[in-house]
Structures are given as C-alpha cells and as structure tokens.
Design an enzyme around this catalytic site. Sequence first.
Site: not given
Ligand code: SF4
Length: 321
Positions: A34, A181
């Site tokens: 971490e 994301c």
């Molecule tokens: S759906 Fe929402 S959480 Fe998933 S990659 Fe797209 S923006 Fe990010």
Amino acid sequence: MNVKEAIYAWYQTNGRHDLPWRQTNDAYKIYLSEIMLQQTQVKTVLERFYFPFLERFPTLQSVAEASLDDVLKMWEGLGYYTRAQNLHHTALTCKGVLPKNPEELGGLKGIGKSTAHAICSFAYHQALPILDANVKRVVCRYFALSVKDDKVLWEKAWKLLHVKHPYEHNQAMMDIGAMICTPKNPNCSVCPLEFTCKGKNAPENYPKAVQKAKVPTKKRFALVVVQEGKLGLMQRTQRLLHGLWGFVQLDEKPSDAKSLGKVIHTYSHFKLELEIIQDDALHVNVDGWFTCKEIEQLALSTVDKKILALSTMMRNIAPTS
Ligand code: SF4
C-alpha cells in the site's frame, strides 16, 4: 443483481488475483504494498522494489531492527522518501507488530484512513471501505459528484461497500479504477457499475478537473568537492530527502567555481535546475568523504545519482576508486 453483487461477481472473473500482495494475509506485506503503491505504478513496484525489499526486510520487526540508512538504501530509486522514513518510524513505534484496529493504524505516521482500512480489509477481512485516488474517481463518477469532498465520498463509499465481501469489493474497486474507469477514456461498456452509474454519460465531469498550477523552477548549484580522491557529501536533514546522502547545494555560485554541466529533476511541487560546479579550494562543511565504491553503499536520491554520474565522467574520478 444489485451493484454490490455485480462488483463482487466482476472481481471473481476479472480481478488481478495474481498480484503478490493479494496472495498473502500478512499485514506487513500488505502495508508495504500500500505504501509503495501510493505514489508509484504497480508495474514499477512489482518489477523493481517489492520483492527485493521483502527479501532484505521480511518482517516489520526486521525493519525496526535496521537503521534508517539501510531502509533508505532499499528504497533508493522509488522516490518520495518520506514513505520510507514513516515506515521505519512505524516499525519502531509499534515494535514490529501492526495493530489490527483501523483507528490505531490510522494514527501511525504515513498511514491515512484509506490505507488503514485497506490493511484491515485485506489482512483481516474487516468490513471497511477504502478511498485511494482511483477509488475516489470511481465513486465520484458513479454518484455523479462534481466535487471531491472527503466527507461525502466516505459516506458514498460506505453506501457502496459489500459488507459480506469487503476484501473482494475493495480489490475490485481498485482494479476498476485502474483498468476501466481510468482518468481518460473510461471503458463504461465493460464496467460492472455501468447499469446504475449516474455519471456514465459524461464521466469527465466527475469530478470536475481542477486547473493545475504550473510548478515553479528552483535554480541552485550542486558542489562537487574532492579531497585525496574522495568526494565530500552531506546527509540531508530537511523533510524532502531526509536521511539521504548527496552533494552540497548552494543558492549562489562561488566566483571561482567551474561549471561541469546541468542536471534537471522534477519533483511533484517544483522543478529543480542544478548547475554542477567544482571548486576544490572552497571551504565547505560536509558530513563525510567517500570513494565512489563507498558511495555505492549509501542511499542517494535520483538527482544526486545523476550528479555523481556526471561528475565522475567530467572529473575523471575512477568509479570504483
Ligand atoms: S460506468 Fe461509471 S464507474 Fe463505470 S467506467 Fe463508466 S463512469 Fe466509471
């Protein structure tokens, strides 16, 4: 299926299960990963630092028994040396055994709330959410939060947590933040949160980008002094690079000094432009004189290593003398 189950199911088939710190419940090894991963990419930690460090310091007790110099030497090249100082300080403070309670852990130097939760959830499967930089981004987008307000983010992270499977949930959230994301071009079509994500239509708005201030440039001089074939070095005492050895730095160039070249290094908050100078007649206080071979045993920052390489080349100092 609700979103918690979707995240859990996604982790079973897509998570990075093979990362070595996910194949142990040793709190020290998890803590070390971490801390190393706070400012450094997984690939770098994995390929160059995690295993050698553990080989030299297999337990937190072994860190406590070592000198700070030895710990810094093993951290050499990883940067952000405060992490190594805090690790050593923590090892001494808790006498080689980490507490299991998140509040106590969070009170130790260099261990914030998210790191404390990560250690407790990964080592002991405690039902606590984490909020590292990647997870913050996922939470902001999922709940369409334009501002990164820690209080709100923690509330949302608690809301999203799968309390029955905190380990898998947190690992999944880290992986989704790192692989799906991502800051640019998130791949929503393969994201397990997509079906209920409030920010998926404009992820770049969550959180709103903050204009980064341009980092200032500091211009200084690094002095190379040689006596009887040995280089004069000092041990840093200031917060940045504390405990590392390096060349004397000056604000002004002494009038008789000759220039050997330039070294530029970018830290997170400023850019350092160092002109390397030599002036063996100048009287300066150093903390020690070393041959190049002896310097190999010391912990030097990346910038001082660059100066060493340049000065040995320019001054023809034998690297192994
Ligand atoms: S759906 Fe929402 S959480 Fe998933 S990659 Fe797209 S923006 Fe990010």
